[in-house]
Write a protein that holds these residues in place. Structure first.
Motif, PDB file in Angstrom:
ATOM      1  N   ASP A 484       0.839  -1.190   0.000  1.00 37.21           N
ATOM      2  CA  ASP A 484       0.000   0.000   0.000  1.00 37.21           C
ATOM      3  C   ASP A 484       0.875   1.241   0.000  1.00 37.21           C
ATOM      4  O   ASP A 484       1.691   1.421   0.917  1.00 37.21           O
ATOM      5  N   PRO A 485       0.769   2.123  -0.989  1.00 36.82           N
ATOM      6  CA  PRO A 485       1.638   3.299  -1.029  1.00 36.82           C
ATOM      7  C   PRO A 485       1.396   4.245   0.122  1.00 36.82           C
ATOM      8  O   PRO A 485       2.221   5.102   0.404  1.00 36.82           O
ATOM      9  N   ALA A 551       0.962   5.723  -7.390  1.00 36.45           N
ATOM     10  CA  ALA A 551       0.005   6.739  -6.965  1.00 36.45           C
ATOM     11  C   ALA A 551      -1.167   6.082  -6.250  1.00 36.45           C
ATOM     12  O   ALA A 551      -1.560   4.965  -6.572  1.00 36.45           O
ATOM     13  N   ALA A 552      -1.718   6.780  -5.258  1.00 40.07           N
ATOM     14  CA  ALA A 552      -2.923   6.304  -4.599  1.00 40.07           C
ATOM     15  C   ALA A 552      -4.093   6.432  -5.560  1.00 40.07           C
ATOM     16  O   ALA A 552      -4.284   7.483  -6.187  1.00 40.07           O
ATOM     17  N   ALA A 553      -4.875   5.366  -5.688  1.00 38.43           N
ATOM     18  CA  ALA A 553      -5.943   5.355  -6.692  1.00 38.43           C
ATOM     19  C   ALA A 553      -6.969   6.454  -6.454  1.00 38.43           C
ATOM     20  O   ALA A 553      -7.553   6.979  -7.405  1.00 38.43           O
ATOM     21  N   CYS A 560       1.403   9.867  -4.768  1.00 44.94           N
ATOM     22  CA  CYS A 560       1.503   9.047  -3.555  1.00 44.94           C
ATOM     23  C   CYS A 560       1.279   9.948  -2.343  1.00 44.94           C
ATOM     24  O   CYS A 560       1.183  11.176  -2.463  1.00 44.94           O
ATOM     25  N   LYS A 561       1.252   9.339  -1.178  1.00 49.33           N
ATOM     26  CA  LYS A 561       0.939  10.086   0.036  1.00 49.33           C
ATOM     27  C   LYS A 561       1.938  11.210   0.279  1.00 49.33           C
ATOM     28  O   LYS A 561       1.567  12.345   0.569  1.00 49.33           O
ATOM     29  N   PHE A 584      -9.120  12.617   0.039  1.00 46.89           N
ATOM     30  CA  PHE A 584      -8.712  11.258   0.405  1.00 46.89           C
ATOM     31  C   PHE A 584      -7.522  11.280   1.374  1.00 46.89           C
ATOM     32  O   PHE A 584      -7.582  10.725   2.465  1.00 46.89           O
ATOM     33  N   HIS A 585      -6.450  11.971   0.952  1.00 43.58           N
ATOM     34  CA  HIS A 585      -5.261  11.977   1.804  1.00 43.58           C
ATOM     35  C   HIS A 585      -5.448  12.846   3.044  1.00 43.58           C
ATOM     36  O   HIS A 585      -4.904  12.547   4.117  1.00 43.58           O
ATOM     37  N   GLU A 586      -6.221  13.925   2.933  1.00 40.02           N
ATOM     38  CA  GLU A 586      -6.477  14.756   4.100  1.00 40.02           C
ATOM     39  C   GLU A 586      -7.268  13.979   5.147  1.00 40.02           C
ATOM     40  O   GLU A 586      -7.012  14.097   6.359  1.00 40.02           O
ATOM     41  N   ALA A 587      -8.230  13.154   4.692  1.00 41.88           N
ATOM     42  CA  ALA A 587      -9.005  12.338   5.622  1.00 41.88           C
ATOM     43  C   ALA A 587      -8.099  11.301   6.307  1.00 41.88           C
ATOM     44  O   ALA A 587      -8.208  11.043   7.512  1.00 41.88           O
TER      45      ALA A 587
END
Length: 660
Positions: A484-485, A551-553, A560-561, A584-587
């Motif tokens: 998982d990235p 990259a995160a889907a 990526c993160k 997504f990443h902020e959550a």
């Protein structure tokens, strides 16, 4: 002021008061008597005689003085061993903790004569009832239980035990007296010294009068640890011996890195025995030159399978030359000691030795090889030994055996290349080291690790620490299975090579269903990595360099993160990145922060609970002391009243007789 904040004299006034309080040292004649015990048990020198008057003692060492190590230490002259320090509260209440720490199963050799006796079980505690409950579990499987008053590590400070009870004398008295009165096994204590000699003597006398039947004195202060270890004070140990030994035996601890210091320590301190911790860990033969015959007698009593495995380990040695002086040998090849230790680990009837303990012992046995700059890659590979937690115990032990076998071949190659003295692949005496090798122990042999105020070779120590750090980093990458990235770096697998789409512009970086490349015709070529299931990280401005992570889907920025966070951080200073929000990443970051906050809150709650329990213990001791004081005062008042009544009646009788 809680128990986690030790009360220390810091102002001139407080120092002056302390000087006055302890200005007069105690004497043997002024020692308070010990409380009476409910059980008829051995005390003082009777206890000492029952253990065979041992002089050579293996110290209690967390995760290091386990059963297998105690056995090999006894084989080479130790005649009394301590267990590792056990946490009394966990030992008494946690069903899994006690079997892992001390195997009481019917087939176990732990605490069973003649294999593991005499034995002292050491506990850390700050609650008398918890300690009593824990100690009752080992009754009959040891000769004494010990209260740890010497551990100076941070974990002891956080847990309010060890050397961090040195300011709480009433709590110490309540615990030792409680067990002395209610436990059928004798109670002893191991302590450290204060900077002041007089306070050290008052402290030792306080512990004796609480009910301790033997004292072990570590000649260093609580602050003398790690790189600030310094030298142990043998004069302070001697002063305690002179004060306490007319009543109970006193042992010396500290200042004996090698076998050459054992006898001088006994002579200068007058102690009844000498205890070794680091000296024993780096060279389990430390006591052998002084007690080899007793070690051979002990070995002859071991179970037959273990004796056979130990004898097979002698194939490690080259005995074609001068042979082996079994009475005076002080330094043995590390491969030989490692083979014998693993032979014991494999042949213990029921007890399983912790992987962490095996690994730590091998690190110390082979340290001289790495300190000499030889085979640093083996230090890294040792970190990978032991396998995963799911592996069978025998498989985990076998990984260490394979590692030792590999190291043996490397050292044999060193001998063949002329890097080591001839006729040195055998246990050596101190006289042989001096006469044959100019006083330098070959790096293949176990030997003392001298640590005083700071490392003698800072560059060497820094190099070893750097090697450890690099080895740990590589293990985290090689052993990881998570791809998982967004996983933390310690869990992320080795990055795969960039896919062909990574070279395309961000707008063209879309998932493809292209067929995997054909297998290489070269059978020796490495297998190709599996095609990534997601696109490569866009790694857009302000980072033009390509990123090898996937990259995160669900990332709004196709990154990526780490790259997404960098892009969002640059939004305030770069007009091109105004619209880089990513729900997504902020959550995920918010969720991670919440998890961190929960962990911190739980940690604070545990710390506060520990401090609260410690305060309750101190208050309970104070209440008990006040109640005893009130009872004594009430008894004195009644005695005065009786005396007054008796005197009044006598006067009335005298007056009546006079009138008559």
């Amino acid at each position: 002021m809680t128990i986690s904040q030790p009360v220390q004299a810091s102002t001139p006034t407080e120092l002056a008061r302390e000087d006055v309080k302890y200005s007069v040292p105690p004497t043997t004649d002024t020692l308070e008597p010990q409380p009476a015990a409910e059980h008829d048990k051995l005390a003082g020198y009777d206890l000492w005689d029952s253990m065979g008057r041992p002089k050579y003692i293996v110290a209690p060492m967390v995760d290091q003085s386990e059963l297998a190590w105690r056995i090999i230490s006894r084989m080479y002259g130790a005649n009394l061993c301590y267990t590792p320090m056990f946490h009394a509260a966990l030992f008494a209440s946690q069903p899994k903790y006690q079997p892992e720490m001390f195997d009481l199963s019917p087939d176990s050799l732990e605490g069973v004569a003649p294999y593991d006796r005499p034995l002292v079980v050491q506990f850390c505690a700050n609650d008398k009832d918890q300690w009593l409950a824990a100690a009752k579990k080992v009754e009959g499987r040891c000769d004494a239980v010990d209260l740890n008053l010497g551990c100076p590590q941070g974990i002891a400070k956080r847990g309010h035990y060890g050397a961090f009870l040195m300011e709480h004398w009433e709590l110490i008295r309540s615990m030792i007296s409680h067990l002395h009165q209610h436990l059928s096994t004798p109670v002893i204590a191991k302590l450290r010294v204060f900077p002041s000699l007089n306070k050290t003597l008052h402290y030792a006398s306080h512990i004796y009068s609480s009910g301790a039947q033997l004292l072990c004195v570590h000649g260093r202060t609580r602050e003398a640890k790690g790189q600030l270890t310094g030298f142990a004070s043998w004069p302070k140990i001697k002063a305690v011996v002179d004060l306490i030994s007319p009543k109970v035996p006193v042992l010396a601890n500290g200042g004996c890195p090698g076998s050459e210091e054992i006898q001088p320590c006994l002579e200068e301190t007058g102690a009844y025995g000498v205890m070794s911790a680091e000296g024993n860990l780096y060279n389990p033969m430390i006591f052998s030159p002084h007690n080899a015959a007793a070690g051979r007698e002990y070995t002859a009593q071991l179970p037959a399978p273990m004796r056979e495995a130990l004898a097979a380990a002698e194939s490690e040695l080259d005995l074609s030359g001068a042979g082996w002086d079994r009475d005076a040998a002080a330094y043995a090849p590390a491969t030989f000691m490692a083979q014998q230790y693993l032979a014991i680990v494999r042949t213990l009837p029921s007890t399983q030795t912790a992987t962490s303990a095996i690994k730590a012992h091998l690190y110390k046995l082979f340290r001289p090889v790495w300190a000499a700059g030889r085979h640093p890659e083996m230090r890294e590979s040792l970190g990978r030994c032991g396998g995963r937690n799911g592996a069978e115990y025998a498989e985990r032990v076998q990984t260490f055996q394979a590692w030792v076998d590999q190291f043996r071949e490397l050292l044999h190659a060193d001998f063949a290349a002329g890097l080591l003295p001839p006729d040195s692949n055998r246990p050596l005496t101190h006289a042989e080291v001096v006469s044959l090798y100019s006083g330098v122990v070959p790096y293949t042999h176990c030997q003392p690790y001298l640590r005083v105020s700071k490392p003698a070779e800072p560059a060497e120590e820094a190099k070893l620490r750097a090697a450890d750090g690099e080895a740990k980093r590589k293990r985290e990458v090689e052993e990881a299975t998570v791809t998982d990235p967004d996983a933390p770096p310690a869990q992320r697998a080795r990055p795969t090579p960039p896919s062909p789409s990574a070279a395309l512009p961000p707008s063209a970086s879309t998932p493809t269903n292209a067929a995997a490349p054909a297998a290489s015709a070269d059978p020796t070529a490495p297998l190709p990595s599996a095609a990534p299931s997601t696109v490569a990280c866009a790694h857009a401005a302000p980072h033009p360099a390509a990123c090898a992570n996937a990259a995160a889907a669900k990332c709004a920025n196709g990154a990526c993160k780490a790259c997404c966070a960098s892009l969002r951080a640059s939004a305030s200073s770069d007009e091109r990145n105004k619209d880089v929000a990513c729900e997504f990443h902020e959550a995920k970051e918010a969720k991670a922060r919440e998890a961190d906050e929960r962990r911190e809150a739980a940690k604070r709650a545990r710390r506060e609970a520990g401090e609260r329990k410690a305060r309750e213990n101190v208050e309970a001791v104070r209440r008990e002391r006040d109640e005893r004081k009130k009872v004594r005062e009430e008894e004195k008042r009644r005695e005065r009243e009786k005396e007054g009544q008796g005197q009044g009646q006598a006067e009335v009788g005298a007056q009546a007789r006079t009138e008559a």
